[in-house]
Design an enzyme around this catalytic site. Structure first.
Site, PDB file in Angstrom:
ATOM      1  N   ASP A 267       0.860  -1.185   0.000  1.00  0.00           N
ATOM      2  CA  ASP A 267       0.000   0.000   0.000  1.00  0.00           C
ATOM      3  C   ASP A 267       0.904   1.246   0.000  1.00  0.00           C
ATOM      4  O   ASP A 267       1.712   1.414   0.929  1.00  0.00           O
ATOM      5  CB  ASP A 267      -0.877  -0.038   1.262  1.00  0.00           C
TER       6      ASP A 267
ATOM      7  N   GLU B 265      29.782   7.017   5.467  1.00  0.00           N
ATOM      8  CA  GLU B 265      29.857   5.585   5.742  1.00  0.00           C
ATOM      9  C   GLU B 265      29.796   4.815   4.415  1.00  0.00           C
ATOM     10  O   GLU B 265      29.581   3.618   4.399  1.00  0.00           O
ATOM     11  CB  GLU B 265      28.762   5.148   6.727  1.00  0.00           C
TER      12      GLU B 265
ATOM     13  N   CYS C 242      25.744   7.311  10.749  1.00  0.00           N
ATOM     14  CA  CYS C 242      25.149   8.590  10.353  1.00  0.00           C
ATOM     15  C   CYS C 242      25.572   9.740  11.261  1.00  0.00           C
ATOM     16  O   CYS C 242      25.098  10.870  11.110  1.00  0.00           O
ATOM     17  CB  CYS C 242      23.626   8.481  10.347  1.00  0.00           C
TER      18      CYS C 242
ATOM     19  N   SER D 258      16.842  -0.890  15.692  1.00  0.00           N
ATOM     20  CA  SER D 258      17.425   0.404  15.303  1.00  0.00           C
ATOM     21  C   SER D 258      16.501   1.550  15.702  1.00  0.00           C
ATOM     22  O   SER D 258      16.964   2.589  16.180  1.00  0.00           O
ATOM     23  CB  SER D 258      17.750   0.434  13.806  1.00  0.00           C
TER      24      SER D 258
ATOM     25  N   HIS E  80      18.047  13.586  12.959  1.00  0.00           N
ATOM     26  CA  HIS E  80      18.545  12.671  11.934  1.00  0.00           C
ATOM     27  C   HIS E  80      17.328  11.957  11.345  1.00  0.00           C
ATOM     28  O   HIS E  80      16.470  11.469  12.093  1.00  0.00           O
ATOM     29  CB  HIS E  80      19.516  11.646  12.539  1.00  0.00           C
TER      30      HIS E  80
ATOM     31  N   LYS F  89       8.020  11.046  15.484  1.00  0.00           N
ATOM     32  CA  LYS F  89       8.104   9.924  16.433  1.00  0.00           C
ATOM     33  C   LYS F  89       9.131  10.228  17.530  1.00  0.00           C
ATOM     34  O   LYS F  89       8.876  10.028  18.720  1.00  0.00           O
ATOM     35  CB  LYS F  89       8.529   8.673  15.646  1.00  0.00           C
TER      36      LYS F  89
ATOM     37  N   ASN G 260      16.960   8.702   2.722  1.00  0.00           N
ATOM     38  CA  ASN G 260      18.015   8.754   3.739  1.00  0.00           C
ATOM     39  C   ASN G 260      19.330   9.133   3.067  1.00  0.00           C
ATOM     40  O   ASN G 260      19.641   8.655   1.971  1.00  0.00           O
ATOM     41  CB  ASN G 260      18.145   7.380   4.423  1.00  0.00           C
TER      42      ASN G 260
ATOM     43  N   SER H 191      23.950   4.740  14.037  1.00  0.00           N
ATOM     44  CA  SER H 191      23.769   3.382  14.568  1.00  0.00           C
ATOM     45  C   SER H 191      25.083   2.834  15.089  1.00  0.00           C
ATOM     46  O   SER H 191      26.161   3.195  14.628  1.00  0.00           O
ATOM     47  CB  SER H 191      23.245   2.463  13.472  1.00  0.00           C
TER      48      SER H 191
HETATM   49  N1  CAA Z   1      -0.754   3.143   5.806  1.00  0.00           N
HETATM   50  C1  CAA Z   1      -0.181   3.977   6.701  1.00  0.00           C
HETATM   51  N2  CAA Z   1       0.828   3.592   7.539  1.00  0.00           N
HETATM   52  C2  CAA Z   1       1.240   2.307   7.445  1.00  0.00           C
HETATM   53  C3  CAA Z   1       0.681   1.397   6.555  1.00  0.00           C
HETATM   54  C4  CAA Z   1      -0.376   1.846   5.696  1.00  0.00           C
HETATM   55  N3  CAA Z   1      -0.943   1.060   4.814  1.00  0.00           N
HETATM   56  N4  CAA Z   1       1.306   0.207   6.702  1.00  0.00           N
HETATM   57  C5  CAA Z   1       2.239   0.372   7.681  1.00  0.00           C
HETATM   58  N5  CAA Z   1       2.198   1.647   8.128  1.00  0.00           N
HETATM   59  C6  CAA Z   1       3.028   2.251   9.163  1.00  0.00           C
HETATM   60  C7  CAA Z   1       3.272   1.336  10.337  1.00  0.00           C
HETATM   61  O1  CAA Z   1       2.204   1.385  11.264  1.00  0.00           O
HETATM   62  C8  CAA Z   1       4.560   1.902  10.882  1.00  0.00           C
HETATM   63  O2  CAA Z   1       4.280   3.059  11.638  1.00  0.00           O
HETATM   64  P1  CAA Z   1       4.949   3.258  13.100  1.00  0.00           P
HETATM   65  O3  CAA Z   1       6.423   3.380  12.844  1.00  0.00           O
HETATM   66  O4  CAA Z   1       4.349   4.533  13.582  1.00  0.00           O
HETATM   67  O5  CAA Z   1       4.621   2.060  13.896  1.00  0.00           O
HETATM   68  C9  CAA Z   1       5.298   2.354   9.626  1.00  0.00           C
HETATM   69  O6  CAA Z   1       4.320   2.458   8.599  1.00  0.00           O
HETATM   70  C10 CAA Z   1       6.369   1.377   9.167  1.00  0.00           C
HETATM   71  O7  CAA Z   1       5.748   0.131   9.075  1.00  0.00           O
HETATM   72  P2  CAA Z   1       6.523  -1.185   9.562  1.00  0.00           P
HETATM   73  O8  CAA Z   1       7.118  -0.966  10.903  1.00  0.00           O
HETATM   74  O9  CAA Z   1       5.616  -2.351   9.371  1.00  0.00           O
HETATM   75  O10 CAA Z   1       7.659  -1.197   8.433  1.00  0.00           O
HETATM   76  P3  CAA Z   1       8.763  -2.267   8.136  1.00  0.00           P
HETATM   77  O11 CAA Z   1       8.869  -3.274   9.199  1.00  0.00           O
HETATM   78  O12 CAA Z   1       8.514  -2.751   6.753  1.00  0.00           O
HETATM   79  O13 CAA Z   1      10.096  -1.392   8.143  1.00  0.00           O
HETATM   80  C11 CAA Z   1      11.805  -0.060   9.093  1.00  0.00           C
HETATM   81  C12 CAA Z   1      10.303  -0.190   8.842  1.00  0.00           C
HETATM   82  C13 CAA Z   1      12.221  -1.045  10.181  1.00  0.00           C
HETATM   83  C14 CAA Z   1      12.106   1.358   9.562  1.00  0.00           C
HETATM   84  C15 CAA Z   1      12.556  -0.359   7.771  1.00  0.00           C
HETATM   85  O14 CAA Z   1      12.251   0.615   6.804  1.00  0.00           O
HETATM   86  C16 CAA Z   1      14.059  -0.407   7.953  1.00  0.00           C
HETATM   87  O15 CAA Z   1      14.637  -1.421   8.321  1.00  0.00           O
HETATM   88  N6  CAA Z   1      14.756   0.738   7.668  1.00  0.00           N
HETATM   89  C17 CAA Z   1      16.192   0.833   7.778  1.00  0.00           C
HETATM   90  C18 CAA Z   1      16.627   1.045   9.209  1.00  0.00           C
HETATM   91  C19 CAA Z   1      16.208   2.385   9.756  1.00  0.00           C
HETATM   92  O16 CAA Z   1      15.950   3.324   9.023  1.00  0.00           O
HETATM   93  N7  CAA Z   1      16.184   2.509  11.092  1.00  0.00           N
HETATM   94  C20 CAA Z   1      15.879   3.771  11.709  1.00  0.00           C
HETATM   95  C21 CAA Z   1      16.676   3.984  12.988  1.00  0.00           C
HETATM   96  S1  CAA Z   1      18.416   3.671  12.689  1.00  0.00           S
HETATM   97  C22 CAA Z   1      19.012   5.130  12.012  1.00  0.00           C
HETATM   98  O17 CAA Z   1      18.377   6.137  12.091  1.00  0.00           O
HETATM   99  C23 CAA Z   1      20.310   5.094  11.282  1.00  0.00           C
HETATM  100  C24 CAA Z   1      20.033   5.083   9.835  1.00  0.00           C
HETATM  101  O18 CAA Z   1      20.004   6.141   9.186  1.00  0.00           O
HETATM  102  C25 CAA Z   1      19.772   3.803   9.204  1.00  0.00           C
END
Ligand code: CAA
Length: 391
Positions: free
Chosen positions: A33, A83, A115, A205, A237, A246, A280, A312
């Site tokens: 979606d 990085e 980062c 993370s 960040h 958040k 990012n 991280s």
């Molecule tokens: N409509 C609206 N919102 C929706 C939706 C829909 N149809 N489906 C899902 N969502 C929402 C979820 O509710 C969730 O919201 P919350 O965060 O408020 O709970 C959000 O969308 C993301 O959904 P999921 O958690 O299910 O997503 P995911 O498991 O597929 O992946 C992630 C999310 C873990 C961030 C992934 O993108 C990822 O691994 N990213 C890389 C790591 C990262 O960015 N980490 C961030 C902290 S680390 C850091 O900051 C260093 C860096 O730069 C990497």
């Protein structure tokens, strides 16, 4: 409390890639979606490097307008934070020497801590300028965020470089002296030497980012930092832009403060506009957020801004500064917006092909056809020597 010598960001510019992938395309092909990307992650598109672009070409493009404007007479240090290193030994900024005509009387080094590294560079620059206020330091934060195809991180990819000239008596942002730090040994996101894409425990993370943010804030306050209500804006960040709201919500909760959503949006959203369409950019992302804030806010002169840097692994730092009167005349808002709009849309199959090319490093001699329309390009890697060209 401010530094005895006023030190901060005198000029700031950015560069991104030739290509852009619309996240609606990615969502359609992945059967997701699109609202998950637009609302859940807060991302609309992501910058994708052409075959002949890397952190060096982006760094050169970001730094060139700054050096053209200010010259290099007082430039003593160039710190490139990344990085996405192109070599295990040689600092990427050394390739900028011929591209940008850097003086030989410049110390040049590369910094790494996920980062966070550009924030370390900023602190090191303050130290150097405190010792000699006539010195100028060029910081370039440049990264390509690349995750495995079809992984949860894929929609949060992106790429950008932000260049900042740090000086005494800065024209844009004067930095405060207190800062708060938090570090710990956490395996939430990392990239072993043999990999071109990051390994990530997504849920850990996010949790670690939030903990580190509130801990860095606590240390900032313990070191004499400003109170929360003194700030007009908060730059975070941004691995994806939903993280700003958040993180701010989390910070308020840890302080026992309740704000309605629109009040949170008012202090974080202007700082997310560029990141929402670029994706990012790892260590550049916080400073792209600053650029977004400067380009999308009404008058900020004299206003205090808080910054939360997170890398991280993990290191986090909270610091702050005051926007200088007259800062607007030093911005490049039209150029910044043009650069984003000028990216070429990339088809989904071509995106996957370019991703695979970048993920398989050149191990024999490689020659690159011109792909980017940007001002700098990688032309060849022969005998493991990279050659770049100003177009
Ligand atoms: N409509 C609206 N919102 C929706 C939706 C829909 N149809 N489906 C899902 N969502 C929402 C979820 O509710 C969730 O919201 P919350 O965060 O408020 O709970 C959000 O969308 C993301 O959904 P999921 O958690 O299910 O997503 P995911 O498991 O597929 O992946 C992630 C999310 C873990 C961030 C992934 O993108 C990822 O691994 N990213 C890389 C790591 C990262 O960015 N980490 C961030 C902290 S680390 C850091 O900051 C260093 C860096 O730069 C990497």
């Amino acid at each position: 409390m401010i530094n005895a010598v006023s030190i901060g960001i005198h000029d700031i510019a950015f560069a991104t890639t030739h290509y852009v992938l619309d996240l609606d395309d990615l969502a359609r092909h992945r059967g997701v979606d699109p609202a998950k990307y637009h609302l859940g992650l807060g991302q609309d598109a992501m910058s994708i490097p052409a075959a002949d672009e890397d952190i060096v070409t982006m760094a050169a493009a970001a730094a060139a307008p700054i050096l053209q404007l200010h010259g290099t007479d007082n430039l003593r240090t160039v710190l490139l934070a990344t990085e996405t290193a192109v070599d295990q030994s040689k600092a990427a900024a050394l390739y900028l020497h011929p591209l940008l005509n850097l003086p030989s009387t410049t110390r040049i080094v590369e910094l790494k801590q996920a980062c966070y590294a550009a924030t370390a560079a900023l602190q090191f620059a303050i130290g150097l300028i405190t010792r000699n206020p006539a010195d100028q330091v060029l910081i370039i934060a440049a990264d390509i965020a690349r995750y495995d195809l079809d992984s949860p991180g894929e929609p949060t990819q992106g790429a950008a470089a932000v260049a900042m000239l740090v000086t005494a008596d800065p024209a844009i942002l004067q930095l405060d002296s207190p800062s708060g730090v938090y570090s710990d040994d956490i395996m939430d996101f990392w990239r072993p030497n043999h990999r071109s894409t990051a390994v990530v425990d997504g849920e850990l993370s996010v949790r670690t980012y939030l903990t580190a943010t509130s801990q860095a804030w606590a240390d900032y306050r313990n070191n004499g930092g400003r109170q929360l209500d003194e700030f007009s804006a908060f730059c975070y960040h941004l691995p994806y832009t939903a993280m700003a709201r958040k993180a701010h919500k989390h910070l308020l909760e840890t302080l026992g403060i309740e704000w309605p959503n629109d009040r949170i949006a008012a202090v974080v959203d202007a700082g997310t506009r560029y990141n929402r369409t670029i994706g990012n950019s790892y260590t550049a992302s916080l400073y792209l957020s600053l650029l977004s804030l400067l380009d999308h806010s009404s008058e900020l002169s004299g206003r205090a801004v808080a910054f939360f840097s997170y890398g991280s692994g993990c290191v986090s730092e909270c610091f702050s500064g005051t926007i200088r009167p007259g800062y607007r005349q030093h911005l490049r808002t039209a150029d910044n917006q043009h650069q984003i709009a000028a990216r070429t849309p990339i088809s989904y199959p071509r995106y996957r092909a370019v991703h695979t090319e970048h993920a398989n490093p050149c191990i024999a001699d490689c020659y690159f056809d011109q792909d980017t329309a940007g001002p700098y390009r990688l032309t060849e890697i022969v005998n493991d020597k990279r050659r770049y060209q100003k177009i």
